[in-house]
Design an enzyme around this catalytic site. Structure first.
Site, PDB file in Angstrom:
ATOM      1  N   CYS A   1      -2.126   2.775   9.131  1.00 51.84           N
ATOM      2  CA  CYS A   1      -3.185   1.877   8.651  1.00 51.84           C
ATOM      3  C   CYS A   1      -4.357   1.801   9.624  1.00 51.84           C
ATOM      4  O   CYS A   1      -5.477   1.504   9.224  1.00 51.84           O
ATOM      5  CB  CYS A   1      -2.658   0.462   8.460  1.00 51.84           C
ATOM      6  SG  CYS A   1      -1.142   0.311   7.548  1.00 51.84           S
TER       7      CYS A   1
ATOM      8  N   HIS B   1       0.855  -1.192   0.000  1.00 52.32           N
ATOM      9  CA  HIS B   1       0.000   0.000   0.000  1.00 52.32           C
ATOM     10  C   HIS B   1       0.895   1.248   0.000  1.00 52.32           C
ATOM     11  O   HIS B   1       1.962   1.248   0.623  1.00 52.32           O
ATOM     12  CB  HIS B   1      -0.887   0.059   1.255  1.00 52.32           C
ATOM     13  CG  HIS B   1      -2.131  -0.766   1.197  1.00 52.32           C
ATOM     14  ND1 HIS B   1      -2.584  -1.521   2.264  1.00 52.32           N
ATOM     15  CD2 HIS B   1      -3.059  -0.940   0.209  1.00 52.32           C
ATOM     16  CE1 HIS B   1      -3.714  -2.125   1.942  1.00 52.32           C
ATOM     17  NE2 HIS B   1      -4.026  -1.801   0.697  1.00 52.32           N
TER      18      HIS B   1
HETATM   19  N1  ARG Z   1      -4.004  -7.153   6.771  1.00 47.71           N
HETATM   20  C1  ARG Z   1      -4.367  -5.943   6.108  1.00 47.71           C
HETATM   21  C2  ARG Z   1      -4.378  -6.188   4.608  1.00 47.71           C
HETATM   22  O1  ARG Z   1      -3.521  -6.859   4.122  1.00 47.71           O
HETATM   23  C3  ARG Z   1      -3.434  -4.821   6.448  1.00 47.71           C
HETATM   24  C4  ARG Z   1      -3.889  -3.504   5.894  1.00 47.71           C
HETATM   25  C5  ARG Z   1      -2.880  -2.420   6.045  1.00 47.71           C
HETATM   26  N2  ARG Z   1      -3.437  -1.189   5.640  1.00 47.71           N
HETATM   27  C6  ARG Z   1      -2.769  -0.159   5.113  1.00 47.71           C
HETATM   28  N3  ARG Z   1      -3.389   0.950   4.957  1.00 47.71           N
HETATM   29  N4  ARG Z   1      -1.542  -0.294   4.668  1.00 47.71           N
HETATM   30  O2  ARG Z   1      -5.228  -5.726   3.889  1.00 47.71           O
END
Ligand code: ARG
Length: 289
Positions: A252, A158
């Site tokens: 996050c 991300h």
């Molecule tokens: N386990 C979550 C996923 O893989 C983690 C999300 C992390 N979010 C972020 N904004 N980077 O979707």
């Protein structure tokens, strides 16, 4: 933010997640509460989304959608595990009086996890989770320019693991996670970047929450801390290692509600973790607004 009552690593959708690793829910709860307290202490107002059984990643509210001036664009998740979160997110934003919009069918985008406002534009990461084709529709729905950046390292899936706006001139940046074009985009956009090295970026230094002049970080090296302090920021490092097991850090776990970019000006009467993305006074960004 969403309390981690039902948090866990129940599936694997990023390289950090391993189902055999157990989450200590009490510890996660304490770490999450300490993060909330730190953000409030720094001056943020925190609003809550109700946790839901069976949706362990709902705690990562950064992925609930993208906001600008009271407009909310719902996320469209790549992985089926996270898709049922959307109804809960949409219900919250509807109940709280936002203009709710959806991306066209078939176009994926994972919200503020992949779209961050800086100097009059949104940078939008794509590849692992969000689609390259999202930037056009997202721009139309948000009423602001969106510049796509390809995320080339699957561990940094991300954008918010690789880019963190600090104020109207400075940002934490991790260029080695981006393609050449993306690096150029950021180079042209950020007057004073603080470049994270690979170790810093993989320790999620970039996944920080900025509230005024306070930077709340999952980890920080002496070098990065010194530079932030030189720039007049207070650095607070919080322990959120239970959430790192799911591949998420401080950023996050939050979603800024007060993003205000573009011609319509700041949304009034809303509060969030930080005032994000307000365009700078310089004329340089005039064309982008
Ligand atoms: N386990 C979550 C996923 O893989 C983690 C999300 C992390 N979010 C972020 N904004 N980077 O979707």
């Amino acid at each position: 933010m969403c309390p981690p009552e039902h948090f866990g690593v129940l599936y694997e959708i990023n390289p950090w997640m391993h189902r055999e690793v157990t989450v200590d829910l009490d510890r996660a709860g304490d770490q999450w509460s300490a993060l909330v307290a730190t953000l409030i202490e720094a001056g943020a107002t925190v609003e809550l989304l109700e946790p839901q059984p069976g949706l362990p990643d709902l705690v990562f509210t950064a992925n609930a959608g993208t906001l600008n001036n009271g407009n909310y664009v719902a996320s469209r998740f790549r992985h089926p595990y996270r898709q049922p979160e959307v109804d809960h997110d949409v219900a919250w934003f509807t109940d709280h009086g936002y203009n709710v919009a959806a991306l066209p069918e078939g176009i994926g985008h994972e919200g503020a996890g992949d779209a961050l406002p800086f100097r009059g534009v949104f940078l939008s990461g794509y590849r692992s989770r969000s689609d390259a084709g999202a930037h056009g529709p997202l721009s139309a729905l948000l009423g602001a320019p969106v510049r796509p950046i390809e995320l080339i390292d699957p561990r940094l899936y991300h954008l918010d693991l690789t880019f963190c706006p600090l104020d109207d001139r400075r940002a934490l940046v991790a260029p080695s996670a981006w393609d050449r074009y993306g690096r150029k985009v950021v180079e042209a956009l950020v007057p004073e970047p603080l470049v994270l090295d690979d170790d810093e970026m993989l320790a999620f230094c970039g996944n920080s929450v900025v509230v005024g002049r306070t930077v709340v970080m999952p980890s920080c090296t002496p070098r990065v801390g010194r530079q932030l302090e030189l720039w007049g920021f207070d650095v607070v490092v919080v322990d959120i290692d239970e959430f790192l097991k799911a591949g998420g850090g401080c950023r996050c776990l939050t979603l800024a509600l007060d993003v205000a970019l573009g011609p319509t000006g700041p949304a009034s009467g809303r509060s969030g973790a930080a005032t994000e993305g307000a365009p700078p006074p310089s004329s340089e960004t005039g064309a982008a607004r």
